[in-house]
Design a protein around this motif. Structure first.
Motif, PDB file in Angstrom:
ATOM      1  N   LEU A  86       0.831  -1.208   0.000  1.00 54.33           N
ATOM      2  CA  LEU A  86       0.000   0.000   0.000  1.00 54.33           C
ATOM      3  C   LEU A  86       0.860   1.251   0.000  1.00 54.33           C
ATOM      4  O   LEU A  86       1.945   1.294   0.590  1.00 54.33           O
ATOM      5  N   ASN A  87       0.368   2.291  -0.660  1.00 51.40           N
ATOM      6  CA  ASN A  87       1.031   3.584  -0.653  1.00 51.40           C
ATOM      7  C   ASN A  87      -0.002   4.675  -0.400  1.00 51.40           C
ATOM      8  O   ASN A  87      -1.214   4.417  -0.367  1.00 51.40           O
ATOM      9  N   VAL A  88       0.467   5.876  -0.215  1.00 50.30           N
ATOM     10  CA  VAL A  88      -0.433   6.969   0.188  1.00 50.30           C
ATOM     11  C   VAL A  88      -1.517   7.232  -0.848  1.00 50.30           C
ATOM     12  O   VAL A  88      -2.589   7.746  -0.525  1.00 50.30           O
ATOM     13  N   ASN A  89      -1.250   6.879  -2.109  1.00 51.87           N
ATOM     14  CA  ASN A  89      -2.257   7.070  -3.158  1.00 51.87           C
ATOM     15  C   ASN A  89      -3.422   6.093  -3.041  1.00 51.87           C
ATOM     16  O   ASN A  89      -4.425   6.243  -3.740  1.00 51.87           O
ATOM     17  N   ASP A  90      -3.283   5.097  -2.190  1.00 50.95           N
ATOM     18  CA  ASP A  90      -4.365   4.146  -1.962  1.00 50.95           C
ATOM     19  C   ASP A  90      -5.328   4.622  -0.872  1.00 50.95           C
ATOM     20  O   ASP A  90      -6.343   3.968  -0.616  1.00 50.95           O
ATOM     21  N   THR A  91      -5.008   5.722  -0.230  1.00 51.56           N
ATOM     22  CA  THR A  91      -5.896   6.267   0.792  1.00 51.56           C
ATOM     23  C   THR A  91      -7.223   6.675   0.156  1.00 51.56           C
ATOM     24  O   THR A  91      -7.257   7.470  -0.779  1.00 51.56           O
ATOM     25  N   ALA A  92      -8.307   6.107   0.647  1.00 45.72           N
ATOM     26  CA  ALA A  92      -9.633   6.355   0.069  1.00 45.72           C
ATOM     27  C   ALA A  92     -10.672   5.613   0.902  1.00 45.72           C
ATOM     28  O   ALA A  92     -10.328   4.823   1.788  1.00 45.72           O
ATOM     29  N   THR A  93     -11.928   5.883   0.590  1.00 44.01           N
ATOM     30  CA  THR A  93     -13.009   5.055   1.104  1.00 44.01           C
ATOM     31  C   THR A  93     -13.289   3.975   0.071  1.00 44.01           C
ATOM     32  O   THR A  93     -13.467   4.281  -1.108  1.00 44.01           O
ATOM     33  N   TYR A  94     -13.341   2.741   0.519  1.00 39.20           N
ATOM     34  CA  TYR A  94     -13.491   1.606  -0.379  1.00 39.20           C
ATOM     35  C   TYR A  94     -14.916   1.056  -0.284  1.00 39.20           C
ATOM     36  O   TYR A  94     -15.453   0.878   0.810  1.00 39.20           O
ATOM     37  N   TYR A  95     -15.481   0.776  -1.439  1.00 39.22           N
ATOM     38  CA  TYR A  95     -16.843   0.278  -1.550  1.00 39.22           C
ATOM     39  C   TYR A  95     -16.866  -0.976  -2.411  1.00 39.22           C
ATOM     40  O   TYR A  95     -15.987  -1.172  -3.254  1.00 39.22           O
ATOM     41  N   CYS A  96     -17.883  -1.802  -2.237  1.00 41.62           N
ATOM     42  CA  CYS A  96     -18.082  -2.894  -3.177  1.00 41.62           C
ATOM     43  C   CYS A  96     -19.485  -2.821  -3.750  1.00 41.62           C
ATOM     44  O   CYS A  96     -20.401  -2.246  -3.142  1.00 41.62           O
ATOM     45  N   ALA A  97     -19.634  -3.379  -4.921  1.00 39.06           N
ATOM     46  CA  ALA A  97     -20.918  -3.367  -5.627  1.00 39.06           C
ATOM     47  C   ALA A  97     -20.817  -4.325  -6.807  1.00 39.06           C
ATOM     48  O   ALA A  97     -19.709  -4.622  -7.277  1.00 39.06           O
ATOM     49  N   PRO A  98     -21.956  -4.779  -7.314  1.00 42.82           N
ATOM     50  CA  PRO A  98     -21.917  -5.546  -8.566  1.00 42.82           C
ATOM     51  C   PRO A  98     -21.241  -4.720  -9.660  1.00 42.82           C
ATOM     52  O   PRO A  98     -21.399  -3.498  -9.711  1.00 42.82           O
ATOM     53  N   CYS A  99     -20.474  -5.390 -10.508  1.00 43.94           N
ATOM     54  CA  CYS A  99     -19.605  -4.656 -11.426  1.00 43.94           C
ATOM     55  C   CYS A  99     -19.661  -5.220 -12.829  1.00 43.94           C
ATOM     56  O   CYS A  99     -20.140  -6.331 -13.078  1.00 43.94           O
ATOM     57  N   ILE A 100     -19.126  -4.404 -13.752  1.00 49.73           N
ATOM     58  CA  ILE A 100     -18.925  -4.793 -15.140  1.00 49.73           C
ATOM     59  C   ILE A 100     -17.500  -4.420 -15.501  1.00 49.73           C
ATOM     60  O   ILE A 100     -17.074  -3.283 -15.271  1.00 49.73           O
ATOM     61  N   ALA A 101     -16.750  -5.361 -16.057  1.00 49.60           N
ATOM     62  CA  ALA A 101     -15.385  -5.083 -16.516  1.00 49.60           C
ATOM     63  C   ALA A 101     -15.425  -4.918 -18.029  1.00 49.60           C
ATOM     64  O   ALA A 101     -15.820  -5.825 -18.753  1.00 49.60           O
ATOM     65  N   LEU A 102     -15.005  -3.743 -18.500  1.00 52.36           N
ATOM     66  CA  LEU A 102     -15.114  -3.432 -19.928  1.00 52.36           C
ATOM     67  C   LEU A 102     -13.823  -3.650 -20.694  1.00 52.36           C
ATOM     68  O   LEU A 102     -13.754  -3.411 -21.874  1.00 52.36           O
ATOM     69  N   GLY A 103     -12.789  -4.095 -20.002  1.00 56.21           N
ATOM     70  CA  GLY A 103     -11.504  -4.266 -20.672  1.00 56.21           C
ATOM     71  C   GLY A 103     -10.665  -3.017 -20.550  1.00 56.21           C
ATOM     72  O   GLY A 103     -11.173  -1.933 -20.262  1.00 56.21           O
ATOM     73  N   GLY A 104      -9.378  -3.188 -20.734  1.00 52.99           N
ATOM     74  CA  GLY A 104      -8.467  -2.066 -20.611  1.00 52.99           C
ATOM     75  C   GLY A 104      -8.394  -1.521 -19.201  1.00 52.99           C
ATOM     76  O   GLY A 104      -8.014  -0.365 -19.002  1.00 52.99           O
ATOM     77  N   GLY A 105      -8.775  -2.355 -18.234  1.00 47.79           N
ATOM     78  CA  GLY A 105      -8.730  -1.935 -16.835  1.00 47.79           C
ATOM     79  C   GLY A 105      -9.898  -1.080 -16.408  1.00 47.79           C
ATOM     80  O   GLY A 105      -9.909  -0.549 -15.288  1.00 47.79           O
ATOM     81  N   LEU A 106     -10.900  -0.883 -17.288  1.00 51.16           N
ATOM     82  CA  LEU A 106     -12.059  -0.065 -16.944  1.00 51.16           C
ATOM     83  C   LEU A 106     -13.108  -0.929 -16.253  1.00 51.16           C
ATOM     84  O   LEU A 106     -13.600  -1.887 -16.831  1.00 51.16           O
ATOM     85  N   ILE A 107     -13.454  -0.562 -15.034  1.00 53.53           N
ATOM     86  CA  ILE A 107     -14.419  -1.305 -14.222  1.00 53.53           C
ATOM     87  C   ILE A 107     -15.505  -0.336 -13.779  1.00 53.53           C
ATOM     88  O   ILE A 107     -15.215   0.712 -13.201  1.00 53.53           O
ATOM     89  N   LEU A 108     -16.755  -0.715 -14.054  1.00 54.64           N
ATOM     90  CA  LEU A 108     -17.886   0.143 -13.738  1.00 54.64           C
ATOM     91  C   LEU A 108     -18.872  -0.589 -12.845  1.00 54.64           C
ATOM     92  O   LEU A 108     -18.956  -1.815 -12.891  1.00 54.64           O
ATOM     93  N   PRO A 109     -19.627   0.143 -12.036  1.00 57.24           N
ATOM     94  CA  PRO A 109     -20.685  -0.505 -11.264  1.00 57.24           C
ATOM     95  C   PRO A 109     -21.833  -0.914 -12.179  1.00 57.24           C
ATOM     96  O   PRO A 109     -22.112  -0.251 -13.172  1.00 57.24           O
ATOM     97  N   SER A 110     -22.479  -2.016 -11.856  1.00 53.19           N
ATOM     98  CA  SER A 110     -23.641  -2.439 -12.619  1.00 53.19           C
ATOM     99  C   SER A 110     -24.760  -1.417 -12.470  1.00 53.19           C
ATOM    100  O   SER A 110     -24.835  -0.700 -11.475  1.00 53.19           O
ATOM    101  N   SER A 111     -25.620  -1.391 -13.479  1.00 47.98           N
ATOM    102  CA  SER A 111     -26.749  -0.461 -13.442  1.00 47.98           C
ATOM    103  C   SER A 111     -27.592  -0.721 -12.200  1.00 47.98           C
ATOM    104  O   SER A 111     -27.924  -1.852 -11.885  1.00 47.98           O
ATOM    105  N   GLY A 112     -27.908   0.326 -11.495  1.00 46.87           N
ATOM    106  CA  GLY A 112     -28.736   0.199 -10.316  1.00 46.87           C
ATOM    107  C   GLY A 112     -28.014  -0.270  -9.076  1.00 46.87           C
ATOM    108  O   GLY A 112     -28.665  -0.572  -8.058  1.00 46.87           O
ATOM    109  N   ALA A 113     -26.699  -0.341  -9.130  1.00 41.42           N
ATOM    110  CA  ALA A 113     -25.932  -0.784  -7.955  1.00 41.42           C
ATOM    111  C   ALA A 113     -26.195   0.145  -6.777  1.00 41.42           C
ATOM    112  O   ALA A 113     -26.228   1.363  -6.928  1.00 41.42           O
ATOM    113  N   LYS A 114     -26.386  -0.460  -5.618  1.00 43.37           N
ATOM    114  CA  LYS A 114     -26.598   0.316  -4.399  1.00 43.37           C
ATOM    115  C   LYS A 114     -25.306   0.312  -3.590  1.00 43.37           C
ATOM    116  O   LYS A 114     -24.691  -0.718  -3.398  1.00 43.37           O
TER     117      LYS A 114
END
Length: 125
Positions: A86-114
């Protein structure tokens, strides 16, 4: 969709490790892929990991690839995120949700994710 609960955050020094966990409210996620996202105040939420329901395939953002590992805990209806180096750039609030991986490292939450309340990770220098 069910709301998830994240846990495991905390304060760690640079180079340290943490393991986050995300659980559902007692019901399965309908075979959804589950992912981890993080957000720093004033910035957009970033998708960093997405893993299939079976746990056989995972995708990662370039910013965490090689350092973070997502895994499914089927019996507990949970998904974990092992965070190493871990490094200082990893400082954040972390969440989980259903996801979609679009390739190229792009990860998005599924539609309607709570979103849950997240878990804070702070990395000190």
């Amino acid at each position: 969709q069910e709301q998830v609960r994240e846990s495991g955050g905390g304060l760690v020094q640079t180079g340290g490790s943490l393991r986050l966990s995300c659980t559902g409210p007692g019901r399965n996620f309908g075979e959804s892929a589950l992912g981890w996202f993080r957000q720093v105040p004033g910035k957009e939420r970033e998708g960093i990991a997405c893993i299939t329901w079976s746990g056989n395939t995972a995708w990662y953002a370039d910013s965490v690839k090689g350092r973070f590992t997502a895994s499914r805990v089927q019996a507990a209806n949970a998904v974990d995120l092992q965070m190493n180096s871990l490094n200082v750039n990893d400082t954040a609030t972390y969440y989980c949700a259903p996801c979609i991986a679009l390739g190229g490292g792009l990860i998005l939450p599924s539609s309607g994710a709570k979103w849950g309340q997240g878990t804070q990770v702070t990395v000190s220098s």
